[in-house]
Motif scaffolding. Structure first.
Motif, PDB file in Angstrom:
ATOM      1  N   GLY A   8      12.578 -33.783 -11.462  1.00 51.98           N
ATOM      2  CA  GLY A   8      12.251 -34.162 -12.836  1.00 51.98           C
ATOM      3  C   GLY A   8      12.651 -33.083 -13.832  1.00 51.98           C
ATOM      4  N   ILE A   9      13.122 -33.515 -14.967  1.00 45.36           N
ATOM      5  CA  ILE A   9      13.535 -32.572 -16.003  1.00 45.36           C
ATOM      6  C   ILE A   9      12.299 -32.022 -16.730  1.00 45.36           C
ATOM      7  N   THR A  10      11.256 -32.828 -16.819  1.00 47.79           N
ATOM      8  CA  THR A  10       9.998 -32.313 -17.371  1.00 47.79           C
ATOM      9  C   THR A  10       9.386 -31.307 -16.387  1.00 47.79           C
ATOM     10  N   THR A  70       3.903 -35.026 -14.811  1.00 48.13           N
ATOM     11  CA  THR A  70       4.943 -34.765 -15.815  1.00 48.13           C
ATOM     12  C   THR A  70       6.050 -35.807 -15.708  1.00 48.13           C
ATOM     13  N   GLY A  71       6.556 -36.218 -16.837  1.00 50.78           N
ATOM     14  CA  GLY A  71       7.675 -37.157 -16.862  1.00 50.78           C
ATOM     15  C   GLY A  71       8.107 -37.359 -18.304  1.00 50.78           C
ATOM     16  N   LYS A 109      18.458 -41.094  -9.467  1.00 50.81           N
ATOM     17  CA  LYS A 109      17.470 -41.904 -10.200  1.00 50.81           C
ATOM     18  C   LYS A 109      18.043 -43.319 -10.238  1.00 50.81           C
ATOM     19  N   TYR A 122      12.737 -48.087  -7.472  1.00 48.96           N
ATOM     20  CA  TYR A 122      11.602 -48.469  -8.308  1.00 48.96           C
ATOM     21  C   TYR A 122      10.866 -49.726  -7.846  1.00 48.96           C
ATOM     22  N   ARG A 155      22.408 -35.755 -14.870  1.00 50.00           N
ATOM     23  CA  ARG A 155      21.707 -36.412 -13.759  1.00 50.00           C
ATOM     24  C   ARG A 155      22.169 -37.866 -13.618  1.00 50.00           C
ATOM     25  N   LEU A 199      11.668 -36.803  -7.217  1.00 49.56           N
ATOM     26  CA  LEU A 199      12.797 -36.647  -8.132  1.00 49.56           C
ATOM     27  C   LEU A 199      12.755 -35.237  -8.728  1.00 49.56           C
ATOM     28  N   GLU A 240       4.963 -37.597  -5.386  1.00 49.56           N
ATOM     29  CA  GLU A 240       4.964 -37.748  -6.844  1.00 49.56           C
ATOM     30  C   GLU A 240       4.168 -39.006  -7.183  1.00 49.56           C
ATOM     31  N   ALA A 259       6.153 -42.801 -11.391  1.00 51.64           N
ATOM     32  CA  ALA A 259       7.262 -42.430 -12.279  1.00 51.64           C
ATOM     33  C   ALA A 259       7.033 -41.068 -12.919  1.00 51.64           C
ATOM     34  N   GLU A 260       6.294 -40.199 -12.221  1.00 51.85           N
ATOM     35  CA  GLU A 260       6.048 -38.849 -12.733  1.00 51.85           C
ATOM     36  C   GLU A 260       6.001 -37.873 -11.562  1.00 51.85           C
ATOM     37  N   ASN A 261       6.342 -36.633 -11.826  1.00 55.23           N
ATOM     38  CA  ASN A 261       6.103 -35.562 -10.848  1.00 55.23           C
ATOM     39  C   ASN A 261       4.652 -35.124 -10.959  1.00 55.23           C
TER      40      ASN A 261
HETATM   41  C1  LIG Z   1       9.922 -41.333  -9.663  1.00 60.73           C
HETATM   42  C2  LIG Z   1       9.957 -40.377 -10.801  1.00 60.73           C
HETATM   43  N1  LIG Z   1       9.577 -39.101 -10.583  1.00 60.73           N
HETATM   44  C3  LIG Z   1       9.584 -38.202 -11.579  1.00 60.73           C
HETATM   45  C4  LIG Z   1       9.974 -38.535 -12.860  1.00 60.73           C
HETATM   46  C5  LIG Z   1       9.983 -37.500 -13.939  1.00 60.73           C
HETATM   47  O1  LIG Z   1      11.298 -37.134 -14.250  1.00 60.73           O
HETATM   48  P1  LIG Z   1      11.710 -36.630 -15.696  1.00 60.73           P
HETATM   49  O2  LIG Z   1      10.779 -35.527 -16.029  1.00 60.73           O
HETATM   50  O3  LIG Z   1      13.113 -36.178 -15.545  1.00 60.73           O
HETATM   51  O4  LIG Z   1      11.551 -37.786 -16.620  1.00 60.73           O
HETATM   52  C6  LIG Z   1      10.384 -39.852 -13.117  1.00 60.73           C
HETATM   53  C7  LIG Z   1      10.835 -40.250 -14.449  1.00 60.73           C
HETATM   54  O5  LIG Z   1      11.988 -40.172 -14.746  1.00 60.73           O
HETATM   55  C8  LIG Z   1      10.369 -40.779 -12.067  1.00 60.73           C
HETATM   56  O6  LIG Z   1      10.737 -42.048 -12.284  1.00 60.73           O
END
Ligand SMILES: Cc1ncc(COP(=O)(O)O)c(C=O)c1O
Length: 312
Positions: A223-225, A259-260, A163, A168, A58, A221, A197, A200-202
């Protein structure tokens, strides 16, 4: 953390020596891309990075979107991350790779400047909890969210699949607004009024017994989580719909969680002063959270081979 080593353009340097020039393009024009990865201690006693390959891919993809050639292969970046964790002798930590346009030529066009790459690590136990407004922490109560007055950046304005540091400023405004209003975190809507979202998390909701999360086309995003939760849900026979979610559905959902990488799986107890369930983690949230924790600690063999990279 204010000591240890930081990987900077191929070398491990002392924390105090990992400096950048004041005319760094990314500082002025937000031309950087970054990642957040976690390293966990696993059941066999060793440490492992969670979904390292996916995070580094990513990072490279985010760079590609911004015409940024990082100058390292995915494998080289993976090794650099492992070397940084080892050099700092950390069993569990958060890893922050960042690539950015450096200095030499001012002006909005970043291209004349060299790209730098750095990897820092630190201990980040719980990202969302008391201290920034309370809740969401070990007291069992879910995080308190507010819907932000700031609209999430439209994917027509910035490529939200990257990302990028540029995304941000919008997140920071939303998060500061939420904290100043006494909440833990902000939920952001897009210009169509649909849920995207958190800062900084989904976000996931449970509605009529079914799990749902907004599509990445909303501006969220990938998100990988988020992806891990969807894979774990599937493996356990829980259907997850990727669909538009309206603001009012947040208020009537029986469960909501975030999730994040930093926040991991975080139950939500309240949104805009409306309690979600009984204000604590609901049944499906608890189940998915514990399955996720099992996966990151190598207790779930179905996922550990593909998702965990040993540090040693
Ligand atoms: C805006 C945003 N959305 C979602 C996520 C969750 O992504 P991930 O699960 O890849 O950390 C993040 C954190 O990286 C983020 O900054």
């Amino acid at each position: 953390m204010t000591e240890g080593k930081i990987w900077l353009n191929g070398s491990l340097v002392d924390y105090d020596n990992a400096k950048i020039h004041i005319l760094t393009h990314a500082l002025h024009y937000a031309t950087g891309v970054f990642e957040g990865i976690r390293c966990y201690k696993t059941v066999n006693g060793n440490s492992a990075m969670f979904r390292l390959q996916d995070h580094m891919q990513r990072l490279l993809d985010s760079g590609r979107i911004y015409f940024m050639d990082l100058g390292y292969t995915r494998q080289q970046l993976e090794k650099a991350a492992i070397d940084t964790v080892k050099a700092n002798r950390m069993e569990e930590c958060y890893i922050r790779p960042i690539a950015y346009y450096g200095y030499g030529k001012m002006g909005v066009n970043p291209m004349p400047n060299k790209v730098s790459v750095a990897i820092a690590v630190w201990k980040w136990d719980e990202y969302l909890k008391g201290g920034e407004g309370g809740g969401g922490g070990s007291d069992g109560k879910g995080a308190r969210l507010m819907v932000s007055s700031w609209t999430r950046i439209d994917p027509k304005s910035l490529p939200m699949g990257a990302k990028a540091t540029a995304n941000y400023a919008n997140s920071a405004l939303a998060r500061v607004e939420a904290i100043k209003a006494g909440f833990d975190e902000a939920v952001m809507l897009n210009s169509a009024g649909m849920v995207v979202e958190a800062s900084a998390e989904n976000i996931f909701i449970v509605k009529d017994g079914a799990l749902a999360t907004p599509p990445t086309t909303s501006g969220a995003l990938a998100g990988i989580t988020r992806d891990s939760i969807m894979a774990i849900a599937k493996e356990n026979g829980i259907e997850c719909k990727v669909r538009d979610i309206s603001r009012d559905e947040l208020y009537t959902a029986s469960e909501v969680f975030l999730t994040g990488t930093a926040a991991e799986v975080k139950p939500v107890g309240e949104i805009d002063n409306r309690m979600i369930g009984d204000g604590r983690a609901g049944k499906m949230t608890k189940q998915l959270k514990s399955l996720f924790e099992a996966a990151v600690h190598g207790k779930d063999k179905k996922f550990s081979k593909a998702w965990l990279t040993p540090v040693n």
